[in-house]
Each structure stands twice: as C-alpha cells, then as structure tokens.
Design a protein around this motif. Structure first.
Motif, PDB file in Angstrom:
ATOM      1  N   UNK A   1       0.834  -1.207   0.000  1.00  0.00           N
ATOM      2  CA  UNK A   1       0.000   0.000   0.000  1.00  0.00           C
ATOM      3  C   UNK A   1       0.863   1.249   0.000  1.00  0.00           C
ATOM      4  N   UNK A   2       1.933   1.229   0.799  1.00  0.00           N
ATOM      5  CA  UNK A   2       2.812   2.398   0.853  1.00  0.00           C
ATOM      6  C   UNK A   2       3.404   2.686  -0.523  1.00  0.00           C
ATOM      7  N   UNK A   3       3.738   1.623  -1.263  1.00  0.00           N
ATOM      8  CA  UNK A   3       4.315   1.817  -2.599  1.00  0.00           C
ATOM      9  C   UNK A   3       3.277   2.371  -3.571  1.00  0.00           C
ATOM     10  N   UNK A   4       2.087   1.767  -3.578  1.00  0.00           N
ATOM     11  CA  UNK A   4       1.048   2.182  -4.521  1.00  0.00           C
ATOM     12  C   UNK A   4       0.439   3.521  -4.132  1.00  0.00           C
ATOM     13  N   UNK A   5       0.229   3.691  -2.825  1.00  0.00           N
ATOM     14  CA  UNK A   5      -0.477   4.880  -2.360  1.00  0.00           C
ATOM     15  C   UNK A   5       0.423   6.093  -2.172  1.00  0.00           C
TER      16      UNK A   5
END
Length: 531
Positions: A323-327
């Motif tokens: 999520x940290x990467x995508x968001x």
C-alpha cells in the motif's frame, strides 16, 4: 542518512541484527530502560525506540525526543507508553500482539489443569513429605463446558486447544460472527448464558471501559456453583474482592490468575486462598515468545523507517508495504490538497469533508484522511504529521467526514477536499497522473490542470482581456521565472483563476505590485513540500 534506532531494554541479538541487516544504525543500551534521566539525555538522537516493559515513554521523554518517529514495544501491553502524548508529538506506537499468542493461550490451559487437579497444593504437600493422596480430589476437563470471554486471537487458540481436550466450548464476544463461530466449532452465546452454563471460564479480552470488571460481583453471582475461573488477559477484568468471597463460600471451586488489578502484586485478596493458583504475569514468558516479539518489533520498525509501512500501530492506520508503494503518490496528493486549502483559509475551520472518487475510493482511506488532515494542520503547526494531525484537529473541535463513490468523471480516480468555516466553504480536487505526479484538477468548481511545485502563485480575477499579459510582464519585470502556468474560468466573462509554478519563492513586493494593479481579486503565494 540512515535511520538510527535505540534499544533501551533487553532484546535478542537476532533482533539487533535485523536492524543492522536492513541498513539501520542501532545502539543496544538496555541499561537505559531503568534510567529515565540518562534516556532523556540521548533520546533526541534517535528516529526509533525499541522497548519491552522496563522503559517508560513519558511526556517528558517525548519532549526530548525531537527526532523520534516510532516506538516499538516487543510485546502486547503498552501501559508503559503514554500514547496520547506520543500522538501529539507525531510518534507512532507499535506493539506485537501476535508474537505471544500461543504461549499465553498455553498458559491459560496450564492454569486450567493446575486448578482442576490442585497441582500446586499437591506438589507442596508432597514436597513436605505428607503424601495426602486423598486430600486432592480433582475434576476432569473432558466433557466440561468451557466459557471463553473474548474469542479473538488468543481466545481462539484456547478454543481450539479446549476442543482437542474434548471440552464443549461456548464463547461470548460481541465481534464474533455466526459464520466465524461455526468455523471455530464453538457455540456463540451471550454473557449471561455463558455464566450460567460454564464449568470453567477463561478471559481473553483487553481492558477497556467496556470490559473493566466484566466479571463483577453481580456477574460472578450468576455463575454455576463449582465454577473455576482463569484470567491470563488483564488485571481489572474481575472483581477480585468478590471472587475471594465466592471462593471462601465455596460457590467458586477454584481460580487461576496470571494478572492482577495492581501489579506487581505484593498483596491481593486471592492470595493464600485454597485452590487458587497465582503466577506473576508469565503469559508471555517463554523463550520462543520473547524471541518472536523481539524479531517482530525489529521487522515492523525497520519496515516503517525504510518504506513507510505501518504494522500493528495503536495510534495510526496500518499501511502495508505494498500500500505504501502504490499509495505514495496519493498520500502526497492528499497532503498537498489539504495544505493548499489551508493556506487559502484564514478563518477557523469547523469541518473537513473529503470525497474519494473511483479507484482511490478502494484504497486505505484512513491513511489518506490522516494525510489530508496533516496538510491542513501544517499551516497551524508546521511540525505536525500524519500521526499528530488527527489529534490536533480533534482538540480544535474540527469535524471530519468522508465520502467514497464510484468513478464519476474523466479521471480514473480523484480526491476532493472541502473545508467549512463560519464564512464559507472552499474546495479543491486533485488526481495522480500515470507519471506518478500529483495534479490539481479543480479549484472552486473551476477545472484546471496544475502540476504541484514548491513555490506557486494563485490569483483570481474577472475574465477580461489583458490579464495574462499583465501578469506575465509584471513577473518578468521582477525577474520571476515561470516553470508552469495554468488557467481556468467558470464561464466567459465570469470568475477566472490562474496558478503559476515558480522557480523561487515570491517576494512580498511582487505580491504588492500585483495587488496594486487592481486587476486581481486575490493574489496568494503558496508553498508546498514536494521533496
């Protein structure tokens, strides 16, 4: 510069090595956990603090922790961390709730056996050479009904182990669904039913306002005669005075307690009563559990400091590494939207409304909310972050509302932020393009396409000829270079807006010169952290 972590309690060498293997500088100084003054002297050097139960993370320690971003507790209990103060200082507090699940569940089962067969008393008698074979008549667990209060992680393991012992398991848990109960092969009941039917009762809930004294004098009186009660969860769940009275009267046949209302427990109403087994909070005290939680906290802290992933946080929405990467771009956009609208708003904010449209509506909205609020609060408190912002907003009485909807326009997804004051509502929307760069796409209902830059200029004016030329020439006269420039208008001849992305911060004299032309309704220089 690599993040720096302090370990101020005893953690295993393997946990220390995890930090080092991940490229994090680590100081292992377990002596500091019991020396608050020495800890206060050095805490300002560190980005992370890894602890067990000895270290007390107090408001005074947090005041000195100017660089601290995360506190990681190797274990489940965080009573030694002032979480409210940590949130105000923008420090994430993590624990490791799953590392000691099995060992705590096994301890509860062990206490059940000990109480059922009076093992400690029988052992003491035998050691004394008495050989009182007929004095310790026990009961079998097989076929008995176990009442489990709290069927979460640890309670669920107890249920599983109890079924293996051929016990009938009934469970009370407001969050236990019928489907989950069926999967666990337990009978879901209300609390009164459990109290009435259980031969053994074991507690596995946290201590909250809702669970405090859940086994009150009144509820204990509802139990069947001869019940045996086990508590390996938290002190304060059982009225210990009332339980002592019922043990003395014979209504309760025995009890096994690992936790107490006051710890360390030097005195307690349950001490020295027959068939009461007491242990000094040993639920997590196995070598496997201590190693597991140490390794887990090291991994969680390293993940956060290096990737932004948030796991098992108590004062911040969890965000997985994926999520940290995508968001990441969306979190940055959310912060920019909040920061833009805050810089434009001078009067006190009463409410913040956040709309998520399309693909972004399926993301981790609590984390995005925190970023929006942080962007807004930064204008008020520059040191604010995603952890402290919601706390500050709540203290100021700002109401937060969130709406999510399916894709409704040309963009795959967008975020719209509206703030409400006594005077007006003001809104801005933005999206993330395929290049990963945030864009402002709508201001005051007027469509635009503006890249976000460190230094920007926002103007509003009547839609008449000559405005663009005058703006450009005046900026040129003051040696202000435009990196990007975007226009938009509500309708021909109506209100128009312009956003200029500048190479440098705008001098106040340039702002004054623009205002003095009389052509602009509003002239506002804006600053954004785009690093």
């Amino acid at each position: 510069m690599a993040p720096k972590v302090l370990i101020s309690d005893k953690l295993s060498d393997a946990a220390v090595q995890i930090f080092r293997d991940r490229g994090i500088e680590v100081d292992f100084r377990p002596e500091l956990g019991k020396d608050k003054d020495a800890l206060a002297e050095v805490i300002g050097q560190y980005d992370g603090l890894a602890i067990r139960s000895a270290t007390k993370v107090t408001p005074s320690i947090l005041e000195r922790a100017t660089n601290l971003k995360v506190v990681g507790r190797a274990g489940i209990g965080t009573d030694n961390v002032d979480k409210e103060a940590a949130s105000k200082h923008g420090v994430i507090v993590m624990n490791t709730p799953f590392g000691n699940m099995i060992t705590t569940a096994e301890h509860a089962i062990a206490l059940m056996f000990a109480v059922a067969r009076q093992l400690p008393e029988a052992s003491a008698s035998t050691h004394a050479g008495k050989w009182e074979k007929n004095a310790f008549m026990g009961v079998e667990l097989t076929g008995k009904t176990l009442g489990v209060i709290g069927a979460g992680n640890i309670g669920g393991i107890v249920c599983d182990r109890a079924r293996g012992l051929k016990m009938k398991v009934v469970a009370f848990d407001p969050f236990l669904s019928d489907e989950k109960a069926k999967t666990m092969q337990v009978e879901k009941v209300d609390l009164d039913e459990l109290l009435k039917r259980a031969d053994f009762i074991t507690l596995h809930v946290p201590l909250t306002d809702g669970t405090r004294n859940i086994l009150s004098r009144e509820n204990l009186a509802k139990t069947k005669k001869g019940v045996r009660i086990i508590n390996c969860a938290r002190g304060g769940l059982v009225d210990e005075e009332a339980l002592a009275d019922l043990l003395k009267s014979g209504h309760v046949a025995g009890a096994g307690f690992d936790v107490f209302a006051e710890e360390p427990a030097k005195e307690n109403p349950l001490f020295n009563l027959p068939n009461v087994v007491c242990t000094p909070h040993l639920g997590a005290s196995t070598s496997e559990a201590q190693e597991n939680v140490a390794l887990q906290v090291a991994e969680q802290m390293a993940d956060y400091l290096l990737t932004g992933a948030v796991t098992n946080a108590l004062n911040m929405p969890n965000v997985t590494a994926e999520e940290a990467r995508i968001m990441g771009p969306w979190i940055r956009l959310a912060g920019h939207l909040g920061n833009f609208i805050s810089q434009m708003t001078e009067e006190p904010i009463k409410a913040i409304n956040i709309l998520y449209d399309g693909s972004v509506a399926e993301m981790n909205l609590p984390a995005l909310n925190c970023s929006v609020i942080a962007g807004i609060m930064k204008t008020i408190s520059p040191e604010v972050n995603m952890v402290s912002a919601p706390v500050i907003a709540k203290e100021r009485g700002i109401q937060i509302s969130t709406t999510n909807q399916e894709q409704s326009g040309a963009f795959d997804g967008y975020i719209k932020v509206t703030v409400v004051t006594e005077e007006r509502e003001r809104s801005i929307a933005g999206t993330v393009f395929s290049d990963g760069k945030p864009r402002f796409i709508q201001i005051k209902g007027i469509n635009i396409d503006a890249e976000v830059g460190s230094h920007m200029l926002y103007t509003t004016n009547n839609d008449v000829p000559g405005i663009i030329g005058k703006l450009g020439s005046l900026l040129g006269d003051h040696s202000v270079n435009l990196a990007n420039f975007t226009l938009g208008r509500a309708a021909k001849g109506g209100e128009a807006i312009a956003i200029a992305y500048l190479d440098e911060a705008l001098d106040p004299s340039v702002v004054k010169a623009l205002i003095d032309t009389g052509l602009f309704r509003q002239v506002k220089p804006l600053e954004f952290d785009v690093a």
